[in-house]
Design a protein around this motif. Structure first.
Motif, short mmCIF file in Angstrom:
data_model
loop_
_atom_site.label_atom_id
_atom_site.label_comp_id
_atom_site.label_asym_id
_atom_site.label_seq_id
_atom_site.Cartn_x
_atom_site.Cartn_y
_atom_site.Cartn_z
N LEU A 32 0.80 -1.12 0.01
CA LEU A 32 0.07 -0.20 -0.06
C LEU A 32 0.79 1.34 -0.06
CD1 LEU A 32 -2.80 -1.01 2.43
CD2 LEU A 32 -3.01 -0.86 -0.08
N LEU A 33 1.85 1.20 0.80
CA LEU A 33 2.89 2.37 0.71
C LEU A 33 3.56 2.74 -0.59
CD1 LEU A 33 4.37 4.50 2.66
CD2 LEU A 33 6.24 2.78 2.89
N LEU A 34 3.71 1.54 -1.06
CA LEU A 34 4.40 1.74 -2.45
C LEU A 34 3.36 2.05 -3.47
CD1 LEU A 34 6.83 -1.29 -2.89
CD2 LEU A 34 7.48 1.12 -2.69
N ALA A 35 2.22 1.66 -3.50
CA ALA A 35 1.21 2.21 -4.37
C ALA A 35 0.66 3.52 -4.25
CB ALA A 35 0.05 1.01 -4.35
N PHE A 36 0.36 3.86 -3.18
CA PHE A 36 -0.12 5.20 -2.81
C PHE A 36 0.62 6.17 -2.25
CE2 PHE A 36 -3.88 1.85 -2.50
CZ PHE A 36 -4.37 2.51 -3.60
N GLY A 37 1.79 5.74 -1.82
CA GLY A 37 2.67 6.61 -1.12
C GLY A 37 3.33 8.11 -2.15
N PRO A 38 3.73 7.73 -3.52
CA PRO A 38 3.68 8.77 -4.32
C PRO A 38 2.74 10.00 -4.54
CG PRO A 38 4.66 6.82 -5.23
CD PRO A 38 3.87 6.40 -4.17
N PHE A 39 1.58 9.27 -4.48
CA PHE A 39 0.04 10.17 -4.78
C PHE A 39 0.14 11.14 -3.43
CE2 PHE A 39 -1.04 6.45 -7.40
CZ PHE A 39 -0.80 7.44 -8.69
N VAL A 40 0.58 10.62 -2.05
CA VAL A 40 0.41 11.37 -0.92
C VAL A 40 1.36 12.41 -0.89
CG1 VAL A 40 0.77 11.31 1.55
CG2 VAL A 40 -0.64 9.21 0.44
N VAL A 41 2.57 12.22 -1.34
CA VAL A 41 3.76 13.08 -1.36
C VAL A 41 3.38 14.12 -2.47
CG1 VAL A 41 6.13 13.42 -2.28
CG2 VAL A 41 5.51 11.59 -0.59
N LEU A 42 2.77 13.89 -3.50
CA LEU A 42 2.35 14.84 -4.55
C LEU A 42 1.13 15.69 -3.95
CD1 LEU A 42 2.61 15.47 -7.55
CD2 LEU A 42 0.86 13.95 -8.36
N GLY A 43 0.30 15.20 -3.32
CA GLY A 43 -0.68 15.94 -2.68
C GLY A 43 -0.11 17.03 -1.85
N VAL A 44 0.69 16.54 -0.77
CA VAL A 44 1.39 17.37 0.08
C VAL A 44 2.05 18.45 -0.71
CG1 VAL A 44 3.30 17.53 2.00
CG2 VAL A 44 1.48 15.63 1.82
N VAL A 45 2.87 18.09 -1.70
CA VAL A 45 3.82 19.30 -2.45
C VAL A 45 2.84 20.47 -3.02
CG1 VAL A 45 5.24 19.38 -4.17
CG2 VAL A 45 5.73 17.77 -2.65
N LEU A 46 1.74 19.89 -3.71
CA LEU A 46 0.69 20.76 -4.51
C LEU A 46 0.07 21.45 -3.68
CD1 LEU A 46 -0.65 18.42 -7.28
CD2 LEU A 46 1.08 20.10 -7.48
N ARG A 47 -0.43 20.92 -2.30
CA ARG A 47 -0.91 21.78 -1.40
C ARG A 47 -0.29 22.87 -0.82
NH1 ARG A 47 -4.88 19.50 3.07
NH2 ARG A 47 -5.99 21.24 3.14
N ARG A 48 1.25 22.67 -0.52
CA ARG A 48 2.29 23.40 -0.18
C ARG A 48 2.41 24.42 -0.99
NH1 ARG A 48 7.49 22.65 3.61
NH2 ARG A 48 8.37 24.64 3.08
N ARG A 49 2.57 24.16 -2.41
CA ARG A 49 3.11 25.09 -3.42
C ARG A 49 1.62 26.22 -3.75
NH1 ARG A 49 6.05 28.43 -5.47
NH2 ARG A 49 5.87 28.45 -7.74
N SER A 50 0.35 25.65 -3.39
CA SER A 50 -0.73 26.33 -3.75
C SER A 50 -0.86 27.55 -2.55
CB SER A 50 -2.01 25.87 -3.76
OG SER A 50 -2.52 24.83 -2.43
N LYS A 51 -0.39 27.11 -1.37
CA LYS A 51 -0.53 28.08 -0.08
C LYS A 51 0.59 28.93 -0.49
CE LYS A 51 -2.41 25.19 3.34
NZ LYS A 51 -2.14 24.54 4.71
N GLU A 52 1.91 28.56 -0.78
CA GLU A 52 2.92 29.64 -1.12
C GLU A 52 2.51 30.59 -2.05
OE1 GLU A 52 6.25 27.24 -2.21
OE2 GLU A 52 6.64 26.76 -0.07
N LEU A 53 1.93 30.26 -3.17
CA LEU A 53 1.56 31.00 -4.49
C LEU A 53 0.35 31.98 -3.86
CD1 LEU A 53 1.21 28.88 -7.42
CD2 LEU A 53 2.97 30.42 -7.19
N ALA A 54 -0.60 31.62 -2.78
CA ALA A 54 -1.41 32.44 -2.29
C ALA A 54 -0.95 33.37 -1.50
CB ALA A 54 -2.66 31.64 -1.77
N ALA A 55 0.05 32.91 -0.55
CA ALA A 55 0.78 34.19 0.49
C ALA A 55 1.50 35.13 -0.73
CB ALA A 55 1.69 33.13 1.22
N GLU A 56 2.10 34.53 -1.72
CA GLU A 56 2.96 35.34 -2.40
C GLU A 56 2.04 36.45 -3.25
OE1 GLU A 56 5.27 34.83 -6.50
OE2 GLU A 56 6.20 33.49 -4.81
#
Length: 63
Positions: free
Chosen positions: A22-46
């Protein structure tokens, strides 16, 4: 009939093997979601102008 047997073709997995699968199957998607969420917050703050100023570049020292 083969659709019911297909998931069992490798046999039963141990709990740690299931967790690893499960970690190998869904881990990359979780990481991608965290990165996209953080990037969207940075863009909104900028966009709102609330970002901390970056390091100052002294143009005289560059020459």
């Amino acid at each position: 009939m083969t659709a019911a047997v297909l998931p069992l073709h490798m046999g039963a997995l141990h709990p740690y093997e299931q967790a690893l699968t499960l970690l190998l199957a869904f881990g990359p998607f979780v990481v991608l979601g965290v990165v996209l969420r953080r990037r969207s917050k940075e863009l909104a703050a900028e966009e709102a102008g609330r970002t901390a100023p970056g390091p100052r570049v002294d143009e005289d020292a560059q020459a």
